[in-house]
Design a protein around this motif. Structure first.
Motif, mmCIF file in Angstrom:
data_model
loop_
_atom_site.group_PDB
_atom_site.id
_atom_site.type_symbol
_atom_site.label_atom_id
_atom_site.label_comp_id
_atom_site.label_asym_id
_atom_site.label_seq_id
_atom_site.Cartn_x
_atom_site.Cartn_y
_atom_site.Cartn_z
ATOM 1 N N ASP A 157 0.823 -1.290 0.024
ATOM 2 C CA ASP A 157 -0.061 -0.006 -0.075
ATOM 3 C C ASP A 157 0.885 1.322 -0.098
ATOM 4 O O ASP A 157 0.577 2.342 -0.607
ATOM 5 C CB ASP A 157 -0.778 0.091 1.320
ATOM 6 C CG ASP A 157 -2.068 -1.150 1.194
ATOM 7 O OD1 ASP A 157 -2.241 -1.618 -0.017
ATOM 8 O OD2 ASP A 157 -2.669 -1.512 2.203
ATOM 9 N N MET A 158 1.797 1.322 0.597
ATOM 10 C CA MET A 158 2.800 2.522 0.614
ATOM 11 C C MET A 158 3.569 2.511 -0.558
ATOM 12 O O MET A 158 3.894 3.686 -1.060
ATOM 13 C CB MET A 158 3.731 1.911 1.859
ATOM 14 C CG MET A 158 4.648 3.313 2.467
ATOM 15 S SD MET A 158 5.562 2.392 3.838
ATOM 16 C CE MET A 158 7.233 1.889 2.557
ATOM 17 N N THR A 159 3.983 1.405 -1.406
ATOM 18 C CA THR A 159 5.002 1.643 -2.335
ATOM 19 C C THR A 159 4.047 1.803 -3.659
ATOM 20 O O THR A 159 4.762 2.369 -4.629
ATOM 21 C CB THR A 159 5.763 0.058 -2.520
ATOM 22 O OG1 THR A 159 6.081 -0.128 -1.398
ATOM 23 C CG2 THR A 159 6.803 0.140 -3.524
ATOM 24 N N ALA A 210 -4.076 -4.270 -7.934
ATOM 25 C CA ALA A 210 -5.164 -3.523 -8.296
ATOM 26 C C ALA A 210 -5.726 -2.735 -6.921
ATOM 27 O O ALA A 210 -5.652 -3.449 -6.090
ATOM 28 C CB ALA A 210 -6.290 -4.182 -9.154
ATOM 29 N N TRP A 211 -6.232 -1.640 -7.072
ATOM 30 C CA TRP A 211 -6.964 -1.171 -5.835
ATOM 31 C C TRP A 211 -8.009 -1.780 -5.607
ATOM 32 O O TRP A 211 -8.940 -1.943 -6.441
ATOM 33 C CB TRP A 211 -7.037 0.405 -5.956
ATOM 34 C CG TRP A 211 -7.795 1.223 -4.848
ATOM 35 C CD1 TRP A 211 -9.045 1.613 -4.771
ATOM 36 C CD2 TRP A 211 -7.258 1.431 -3.689
ATOM 37 N NE1 TRP A 211 -9.138 2.300 -3.585
ATOM 38 C CE2 TRP A 211 -8.239 2.023 -2.680
ATOM 39 C CE3 TRP A 211 -5.850 1.037 -2.969
ATOM 40 C CZ2 TRP A 211 -8.213 2.414 -1.469
ATOM 41 C CZ3 TRP A 211 -5.572 1.316 -1.709
ATOM 42 C CH2 TRP A 211 -6.959 2.034 -1.053
ATOM 43 N N ASN A 212 -8.370 -2.276 -4.342
ATOM 44 C CA ASN A 212 -9.656 -2.979 -3.939
ATOM 45 C C ASN A 212 -10.404 -1.787 -3.127
ATOM 46 O O ASN A 212 -10.111 -1.501 -1.993
ATOM 47 C CB ASN A 212 -9.387 -4.335 -3.097
ATOM 48 C CG ASN A 212 -10.745 -4.660 -2.888
ATOM 49 O OD1 ASN A 212 -11.499 -4.092 -2.512
ATOM 50 N ND2 ASN A 212 -10.534 -6.141 -2.793
ATOM 51 N N GLU A 213 -11.494 -1.217 -3.597
ATOM 52 C CA GLU A 213 -12.188 -0.189 -3.208
ATOM 53 C C GLU A 213 -12.803 -0.830 -1.825
ATOM 54 O O GLU A 213 -12.922 -0.114 -0.610
ATOM 55 C CB GLU A 213 -13.351 0.217 -4.278
ATOM 56 C CG GLU A 213 -14.100 1.417 -3.744
ATOM 57 C CD GLU A 213 -13.056 2.738 -4.145
ATOM 58 O OE1 GLU A 213 -12.901 3.448 -2.977
ATOM 59 O OE2 GLU A 213 -12.437 2.527 -5.072
ATOM 60 N N GLU A 214 -13.092 -1.882 -1.866
ATOM 61 C CA GLU A 214 -13.946 -2.336 -0.653
ATOM 62 C C GLU A 214 -13.134 -2.626 0.598
ATOM 63 O O GLU A 214 -13.422 -2.240 1.401
ATOM 64 C CB GLU A 214 -14.338 -3.970 -1.207
ATOM 65 C CG GLU A 214 -15.750 -4.453 -0.154
ATOM 66 C CD GLU A 214 -16.404 -5.637 -1.049
ATOM 67 O OE1 GLU A 214 -16.476 -6.521 -0.380
ATOM 68 O OE2 GLU A 214 -16.677 -5.505 -2.344
ATOM 69 N N SER A 215 -11.913 -2.893 0.378
ATOM 70 C CA SER A 215 -11.134 -3.415 1.358
ATOM 71 C C SER A 215 -10.361 -2.145 1.882
ATOM 72 O O SER A 215 -9.550 -1.994 2.776
ATOM 73 C CB SER A 215 -10.150 -4.494 1.299
ATOM 74 O OG SER A 215 -9.205 -4.308 0.171
ATOM 75 N N ASP A 228 -4.882 -5.312 -3.894
ATOM 76 C CA ASP A 228 -4.720 -6.778 -3.990
ATOM 77 C C ASP A 228 -3.506 -6.798 -4.775
ATOM 78 O O ASP A 228 -3.027 -5.985 -5.675
ATOM 79 C CB ASP A 228 -6.059 -7.253 -4.791
ATOM 80 C CG ASP A 228 -7.347 -7.074 -4.162
ATOM 81 O OD1 ASP A 228 -7.268 -7.101 -2.906
ATOM 82 O OD2 ASP A 228 -8.551 -7.182 -4.805
ATOM 83 N N PHE A 229 -2.904 -7.785 -4.592
ATOM 84 C CA PHE A 229 -1.716 -8.333 -5.160
ATOM 85 C C PHE A 229 -1.572 -9.786 -5.505
ATOM 86 O O PHE A 229 -1.970 -10.599 -4.653
ATOM 87 C CB PHE A 229 -0.286 -7.551 -4.641
ATOM 88 C CG PHE A 229 -0.232 -7.785 -3.357
ATOM 89 C CD1 PHE A 229 -0.864 -7.142 -2.320
ATOM 90 C CD2 PHE A 229 0.776 -9.005 -2.913
ATOM 91 C CE1 PHE A 229 -0.630 -7.539 -1.036
ATOM 92 C CE2 PHE A 229 0.928 -9.223 -1.504
ATOM 93 C CZ PHE A 229 0.462 -8.578 -0.656
#
Lengths: 292, 324, 103
Positions: B240-242, B259-264, B268-269
């Motif tokens: 998340d930081m990188t 990809a960015w996970n709006e929900e969480s 995600d990776f």
């Protein structure tokens, strides 16, 4: 400062890149220093003189940093890296001054990365093959003592930039010599084996010492103008210290320095310099258009 | 220390255990002379030693570039950084020693390949961009791991970490700054940076250790306050930081599942190749043998120097040196 | 103890020093950690390089760890009774005769 954490206090006080990376934030050493050439001084001569002292430091730093990851103890890696960093810092200031003085505006990297071996003006001893730890200590002992004597006098230079660089360098060099003396005593007066290796190192290094006290015409002119130092003038002082250290280390009293003979100052180097520089310049030269 | 230890009667041990648990639970530090469960001591010795070894071995991939740094400023920064790592290793060895293990013993474990260090340093550094990427990603991951350890339950370890973390932040910054500079440079430089990111990204994710499900000791270490967060939690935090830093830099992280996970509210990776991780940890990485050999050779070759200093000290125990 | 952790006898190495640093004027010297050195003078060198990063003007004390006598009322541990007044669990506090091989 909270009582339970000294580190906070140590770090807070020096919370800047300069504290962290010695030799990287060197501009403050010259902050407020007048950079105009002193009257009657030929800029090109001054530039050549700065290259001599700068190249000595740069080449010696390059050689010393080879001990990092390869020293007898981790503590010595830290110490030798510190010394290399100090010398690198001195080299950068001196080479930058060279580019100012000759009017070309070349920067430190132009000098370091875009000259051939024959254009370097360091004394040969600075580039001498690394050898063993005794050899490194002996070389450091000789070069730091010599440079300390030169820089002590240079504090009085009529060039304010050189004087400022020298004032900073003297403290550093006094520590380098102190470190070298400490180890010279321990190797010389340690075990029989270390004594032999130290004696061999002195014997190896000694023939290269003559060059340190040869006066190049540029040094002669700079000295006459009160800008530089004639290295011949510091020979007795450097010799006295070496005699005292080596005899205290139970080694034979060294004879006189060999006859002064110019070599590196004229660009006449041993075979070890070219590969040393090739390694140093390799990446910079592969990417001539790049900035780092 | 079994040779001199006197085993306490079990009743005493229970009282001491209760006292120890209470200290850890109330966030007090355990200090070296306090009673501690043997498992705690052993786990700490291993963790601190591996951490120290990682600093020392970690000098090599970057140290290889000191000689060829492309500017004098970069050379000074790199030299200072590698030197800091030696310093970090020494702080950590000193912390480990307060647990009753000698540094000489730890050094032997390292050079005989009996004790591990972070696998990341078994990958080669191929171009100067690697210096930047190691600073950005590897030191970045190390910081994620280490900042929580400033609050670890064992006092000497926590204090060493405070100091180390301060310096690590410079390390990460210099790495990122080098990469920014290179990305603004020539086409060739940008390609070097992307190539280095491609090679170091997955190994960086592996620095946090195996997934929590495969990390059986995590629970105990959390209870002891030796670990503060789980491997997966730290890995997530690092990603998340990188990711935004990578965007800003203009490099692509080599993970199609990223990809960015709006929900969480986090990224995600993809899953790192844990088989490769195991291979490298167990000694089959590209540089394992070379890294350990370099330390062993330096140590063996330096024996006569250490002996000389010891002999000198013995001879001069009662005299003062001549000041020069 | 597992085989991996069993401390093997250790060769005599450089002794352990404790390091105290005065971070700036007006402050006490504070304990910052320990280091190994062959003797006092080298201990000062190492302390300067390691714990002060060459910050000139900082005052450093080094003392052989074995010369420190410690009292800690709430740290009771029979484990250490043979050297209960020592600061650490350092293995160097367990004296071993010099002629034992590999010790």
């Amino acid at each position: 400062m909270s009582g339970d954490n000294i580190f906070t206090g140590l770090v807070e006080e020096h919370d800047s890149d300069t504290r962290w990376a010695f030799g990287t934030g060197f501009t403050e050493a010259l902050a407020g220093v007048d950079t105009t050439l002193p009257e009657g001084v030929d800029g090109e001569d001054l530039a050549r003189y700065c290259q001599m002292l700068g190249d000595d430091a740069l080449v010696q730093a390059q050689r010393l940093s080879q001990w990092v990851t390869d020293a007898p103890e981790l503590e010595e890696e830290v110490a030798l890296a510190n010394i290399a960093l100090d010398l690198l810092g001195q080299a950068r200031l001196l080479l930058a001054r060279a580019g100012q003085a000759d009017g070309t505006g070349r920067d430190e990297d132009d000098f370091a990365y875009r000259r051939e071996a024959a254009q370097f003006r360091n004394v040969r001893l600075a580039a001498a093959p690394r050898g063993d730890f005794a050899r490194a200590i002996t070389t450091l002992l000789v070069l730091s003592g010599w440079r300390l004597s030169l820089m002590s006098r240079l504090r009085e230079s009529r060039d304010p930039v050189l004087a400022a660089i020298a004032a900073k360098a003297v403290n550093e060099l006094a520590y380098h010599r102190e470190y070298a003396v400490s180890w010279a005593l321990r190797l010389g007066d340690g075990t029989e084996y270390s004594h032999e290796r130290m004696a061999a190192a002195v014997a190896d290094v000694w023939p290269s010492t003559g060059e340190l006290f040869a006066t190049h015409p540029v040094e002669a002119r700079m000295s006459r103008l009160g800008v530089g130092v004639d290295p011949a003038a510091v020979a007795a002082e450097v010799h006295d210290v070496l005699v005292q250290v080596l005899t205290t280390a139970t080694l034979d009293e060294p004879g006189a320095f060999p006859e002064p003979a110019e070599a590196g100052r004229r660009g006449d180097h041993g075979p070890e310099l070219a590969p040393l520089l090739e390694e140093m310049q390799q990446v910079a030269r592969e990417h001539p258009e790049a900035s780092w | 220390m079994t040779t001199t230890a006197q085993e306490a009667p079990p009743g005493d041990d229970r009282a001491r255990q209760a006292d120890f648990d209470a200290k850890v639970a109330s966030n007090q530090r355990i200090e070296p002379r306090d009673w501690m469960p043997e498992g705690y001591r052993r786990t700490l010795v291993r963790q601190v030693a591996q951490h120290a070894h990682s600093e020392i071995i970690g000098m090599q991939p970057e140290g290889d570039w000191i000689a060829s740094a492309p500017s004098l400023r970069r050379k000074a920064i790199l030299l200072a950084k590698v030197q800091d790592e030696a310093g970090h290793g020494l702080y950590l060895y000193a912390a480990a020693e307060t647990l009753g293990i000698d540094r000489a013993e730890l050094t032997e474990r390292l050079i005989e390949g009996r004790q591990k260090y972070s696998s990341i340093f078994n990958y080669p550094s191929l171009t100067y961009a690697d210096v930047g990427v190691i600073g950005w990603l590897v030191d970045g991951a190390a910081i994620c791991n280490q900042v929580p350890l400033c609050r670890t339950s064992f006092g000497p370890y926590a204090r060493a970490m405070v100091r180390i973390c301060k310096e690590e932040s410079f390390h990460q910054r210099q790495g990122y700054e080098l990469l920014m500079r290179m990305m603004e440079g020539t086409e060739g430089q940008r390609a070097m940076v992307q190539d280095a990111v491609d090679r170091w990204w997955w190994p960086s994710l592996m620095m946090f250790g195996p997934p929590d499900a495969d990390s059986p000791n995590t629970q105990q270490s959390l209870e002891w306050g030796i670990k503060i967060d789980t491997n997966d939690a730290l890995r997530q935090k690092f990603v998340d930081m990188t990711v935004p830093q990578a965007d800003k830099l203009g490099v692509t992280l080599p993970d199609s599942e990223l990809a960015w996970n709006e929900e969480s509210g986090q990224y995600d990776f993809g899953e790192p190749d844990w088989n490769e991780f195991k291979r490298v940890v167990t000694g089959s990485g590209p540089c394992n043998a070379e890294r350990v050999a370099r330390r062993r050779v330096a140590h063996e070759k330096g024996a006569w120097v250490r002996d000389a200093a010891t002999a000198y000290a013995k001879k001069h125990q009662n005299s003062r040196e001549v000041a020069v | 103890m597992s085989a991996d952790e069993k401390p093997r006898p250790v060769r005599p190495e450089w002794p352990l020093y404790e390091v105290f640093v005065r971070g700036k004027r007006g402050l006490n010297h504070v304990h910052v950690g320990s280091l190994h050195a062959p003797d006092d003078r080298m201990a000062l060198h190492n302390a300067r390089n390691l714990y002060t990063r060459r910050n000139e003007g900082v005052s450093i004390w080094v003392v052989l760890a074995e010369h420190i006598t410690a009292s800690s009322p709430d740290e009771k541990d029979p484990f250490f009774e043979p050297s209960g007044d020592k600061v650490y669990r350092h293995p160097t506090f367990y004296p071993v005769p010099e002629d034992v091989p590999h010790i």
